[in-house]
Scaffold this motif. Structure first.
Motif, mmCIF file in Angstrom:
data_model
loop_
_atom_site.group_PDB
_atom_site.id
_atom_site.type_symbol
_atom_site.label_atom_id
_atom_site.label_comp_id
_atom_site.label_asym_id
_atom_site.label_seq_id
_atom_site.Cartn_x
_atom_site.Cartn_y
_atom_site.Cartn_z
ATOM 1 N N ILE A 128 0.834 -1.210 0.000
ATOM 2 C CA ILE A 128 0.000 0.000 0.000
ATOM 3 C C ILE A 128 0.867 1.258 0.000
ATOM 4 N N GLY A 129 1.862 1.287 0.904
ATOM 5 C CA GLY A 129 2.729 2.462 0.994
ATOM 6 C C GLY A 129 3.512 2.693 -0.285
ATOM 7 N N ALA A 130 4.009 1.617 -0.883
ATOM 8 C CA ALA A 130 4.778 1.745 -2.119
ATOM 9 C C ALA A 130 3.908 2.244 -3.261
ATOM 10 N N TYR A 131 2.682 1.747 -3.336
ATOM 11 C CA TYR A 131 1.777 2.212 -4.389
ATOM 12 C C TYR A 131 1.466 3.706 -4.213
ATOM 13 N N ARG A 132 1.273 4.135 -2.986
ATOM 14 C CA ARG A 132 1.012 5.549 -2.723
ATOM 15 C C ARG A 132 2.218 6.405 -3.123
ATOM 16 N N TRP A 133 3.404 5.869 -2.914
ATOM 17 C CA TRP A 133 4.626 6.611 -3.242
ATOM 18 C C TRP A 133 4.878 6.620 -4.741
ATOM 19 N N GLY A 135 2.679 6.003 -7.168
ATOM 20 C CA GLY A 135 1.586 6.667 -7.868
ATOM 21 C C GLY A 135 0.998 5.887 -9.029
ATOM 22 N N GLU A 136 1.510 4.698 -9.278
ATOM 23 C CA GLU A 136 0.991 3.868 -10.359
ATOM 24 C C GLU A 136 1.439 2.430 -10.151
ATOM 25 N N VAL A 137 0.790 1.529 -10.854
ATOM 26 C CA VAL A 137 1.161 0.114 -10.762
ATOM 27 C C VAL A 137 2.474 -0.104 -11.514
ATOM 28 N N GLN A 138 3.444 -0.667 -10.820
ATOM 29 C CA GLN A 138 4.747 -0.972 -11.426
ATOM 30 C C GLN A 138 5.132 -2.405 -11.075
ATOM 31 N N PRO A 139 6.019 -3.028 -11.876
ATOM 32 C CA PRO A 139 6.409 -4.423 -11.610
ATOM 33 C C PRO A 139 6.959 -4.647 -10.203
ATOM 34 N N TRP A 140 7.616 -3.615 -9.613
ATOM 35 C CA TRP A 140 8.207 -3.806 -8.281
ATOM 36 C C TRP A 140 7.164 -4.164 -7.245
ATOM 37 N N LEU A 141 5.916 -3.783 -7.463
ATOM 38 C CA LEU A 141 4.862 -4.068 -6.496
ATOM 39 C C LEU A 141 4.611 -5.573 -6.348
ATOM 40 N N ILE A 145 4.005 -8.594 -2.754
ATOM 41 C CA ILE A 145 2.980 -9.635 -2.923
ATOM 42 C C ILE A 145 3.611 -11.016 -2.749
ATOM 43 N N VAL A 146 4.743 -11.231 -3.428
ATOM 44 C CA VAL A 146 5.453 -12.507 -3.287
ATOM 45 C C VAL A 146 5.924 -12.698 -1.856
ATOM 46 N N PHE A 147 6.439 -11.622 -1.243
ATOM 47 C CA PHE A 147 6.931 -11.692 0.137
ATOM 48 C C PHE A 147 5.794 -12.099 1.079
ATOM 49 N N THR A 148 4.588 -11.581 0.848
ATOM 50 C CA THR A 148 3.442 -11.943 1.681
ATOM 51 C C THR A 148 3.169 -13.439 1.612
ATOM 52 N N ILE A 149 3.162 -13.970 0.398
ATOM 53 C CA ILE A 149 2.893 -15.397 0.202
ATOM 54 C C ILE A 149 3.960 -16.252 0.868
ATOM 55 N N VAL A 150 5.216 -15.888 0.658
ATOM 56 C CA VAL A 150 6.325 -16.672 1.194
ATOM 57 C C VAL A 150 6.360 -16.606 2.715
ATOM 58 N N ALA A 151 6.228 -15.401 3.271
ATOM 59 C CA ALA A 151 6.291 -15.249 4.724
ATOM 60 C C ALA A 151 5.145 -15.986 5.404
ATOM 61 N N ASN A 152 3.950 -15.874 4.830
ATOM 62 C CA ASN A 152 2.790 -16.509 5.433
ATOM 63 C C ASN A 152 2.885 -18.028 5.379
ATOM 64 N N SER A 153 3.274 -18.557 4.235
ATOM 65 C CA SER A 153 3.347 -20.014 4.112
ATOM 66 C C SER A 153 4.508 -20.591 4.914
ATOM 67 N N PHE A 208 15.323 1.716 -0.350
ATOM 68 C CA PHE A 208 14.456 0.722 0.277
ATOM 69 C C PHE A 208 14.033 -0.353 -0.713
ATOM 70 N N GLN A 209 13.717 0.039 -1.940
ATOM 71 C CA GLN A 209 13.295 -0.936 -2.938
ATOM 72 C C GLN A 209 14.340 -2.032 -3.131
ATOM 73 N N VAL A 210 15.599 -1.632 -3.170
ATOM 74 C CA VAL A 210 16.681 -2.603 -3.362
ATOM 75 C C VAL A 210 16.846 -3.467 -2.116
ATOM 76 N N VAL A 211 16.898 -2.831 -0.944
ATOM 77 C CA VAL A 211 17.107 -3.560 0.312
ATOM 78 C C VAL A 211 15.973 -4.545 0.559
ATOM 79 N N TYR A 212 14.758 -4.093 0.400
ATOM 80 C CA TYR A 212 13.593 -4.946 0.642
ATOM 81 C C TYR A 212 13.547 -6.104 -0.357
ATOM 82 N N ALA A 213 13.886 -5.825 -1.603
ATOM 83 C CA ALA A 213 13.896 -6.884 -2.622
ATOM 84 C C ALA A 213 14.940 -7.950 -2.294
ATOM 85 N N LEU A 214 16.077 -7.545 -1.731
ATOM 86 C CA LEU A 214 17.099 -8.515 -1.330
ATOM 87 C C LEU A 214 16.600 -9.389 -0.181
ATOM 88 N N PHE A 215 15.900 -8.775 0.777
ATOM 89 C CA PHE A 215 15.295 -9.560 1.847
ATOM 90 C C PHE A 215 14.269 -10.543 1.279
#
Length: 244
Positions: A128-133, A135-141, A145-153, A208-215
Motif C-alpha cells: 500500500i505504501g509503495a503504491y502511494r509513493w 503513484g501507479e502500478v509498477q512491476p516492483w509491487l 505480494i510474493v513476500f506476503t505469500i512466502v512469509a505466510n506459508s 528501500f526498494q533494493v534492500v527490501y527486494a534482497l530480503f
C-alpha cells in the motif's frame, strides 16, 4: 519480593534452548531485550496476554504508519523502532509466562494469531505504501505480494511441522536445539527483527526498494530449500513410524 535484578537472573538461568536454525538477531538481540522487558512487565504485574497486546500495539502502529503516513526519513526510523519494540515485547510474553509458573493454551493461541496477522499485514502495508509513493502500478509491487505469500506459508509450515511432530512424539526444532552461531548468522537475512532494520531506509525509497527486494529474495530461497527439507523430514517420520 524479588528485585528486578533477581528476576532477570531467574529468566537468564531458565532460558529455553535455541531452536535449530534460529537466526542471529532473534538470539543475540531480541531475546535479551525481551528478557529485560519481561522483567519489567512482571514487576508491573502484567499478564502474558497483556504483554502480547502491548506487542501488538507497537507492531500494528508501525504497520499502520507504513501504509498510510506521508513518506519521510524520520518516519522510517519511527517505523523501525515500533516494529523492533513490538518484536521484543513478543519475546517477552513467553518469558513472563515462565515467571508466573507457565503459560496457557489461550495465551499461546493469542500469541500465534497476532504473529499470523503481523506476518501478512507487514508486507501488505509495504504494498500500500509503495503504491502511494509510486503513484501507479509498477512491476516492483510484485515484490511485497510474493513476500506476503512466502512469509505466510513459511510461518504456517513451521507451526504445522511442530504440530505434526508433537502429535507423533517426534522432538521439535526447539526440543532438539543445537543451533550454532555460524548457522544463526547464515539465516540472518530471514530474521524478522533484521528485516525491521530495512525500514530505516523507507524515507529513501529507491534504496528501500533494493534492500527490501534482497530480503524478499533471501526469504524465497530459504522457503524453497526449507519446504524440500521439511517434506523430507515428514517422509522420514512416516517411514520410521511404519517400520516401528
Amino acid at each position: 519480593m524479588a528485585t528486578m535484578r533477581e528476576t532477570y537472573n531467574v529468566l537468564l538461568s531458565a532460558q529455553k534452548k535455541r531452536a535449530r536454525g534460529a537466526p542471529a538477531y532473534s538470539i543475540f538481540v531480541n531475546r535479551p531485550v525481551g528478557r529485560l522487558l519481561a522483567t519489567l512487565a512482571f514487576h508491573l504485574g502484567w499478564t502474558p496476554n497483556q504483554v502480547t497486546l502491548v506487542s501488538a500495539l507497537f507492531t500494528f502502529t508501525g504497520i499502520g504508519l507504513l501504509a498510510f503516513a506521508p513518506l519521510s526519513v524520520p518516519l522510517g526510523v519511527a517505523i523501525w523502532l515500533l516494529l523492533a519494540l513490538g518484536y521484543a515485547w513478543d519475546s517477552a510474553d513467553g518469558q513472563v509466562a515462565r515467571l508466573r509458573g507457565g503459560g496457557s493454551l489461550a495465551g499461546e493461541w493469542l500469541d500465534h494469531v497476532v504473529d499470523a496477522v503481523k506476518t501478512s499485514a507487514l508486507h501488505l502495508a509495504v504494498l500500500i505504501g509503495a503504491y502511494r509513493w509510486l503513484g501507479e502500478v509498477q512491476p516492483w509491487l510484485l515484490v511485497p505480494i510474493v513476500f506476503t505469500i512466502v512469509a505466510n506459508s513459511t510461518f504456517f509450515a513451521m507451526l504445522l511441522n511442530d504440530l505434526l511432530k508433537q502429535k507423533r512424539g517426534v522432538p521439535t526444532a526447539i526440543e532438539r536445539g543445537g543451533s550454532s552461531t555460524l548457522r544463526s548468522l547464515l539465516v540472518l537475512p530471514t530474521d524478522y527483527g533484521f528485516l525491521c532494520l530495512a525500514f530505516v531506509t523507507w524515507g529513501w525509497f529507491p534504496v528501500f526498494q533494493v534492500v527490501y527486494a534482497l530480503f524478499a529474495l533471501a526469504a524465497v530461497l530459504f522457503w524453497a530449500a526449507a519446504l524440500v527439507k521439511w517434506f523430507r523430514d515428514m517422509t522420514a517420520v512416516d517411514a520410521a513410524l511404519t517400520s516401528a
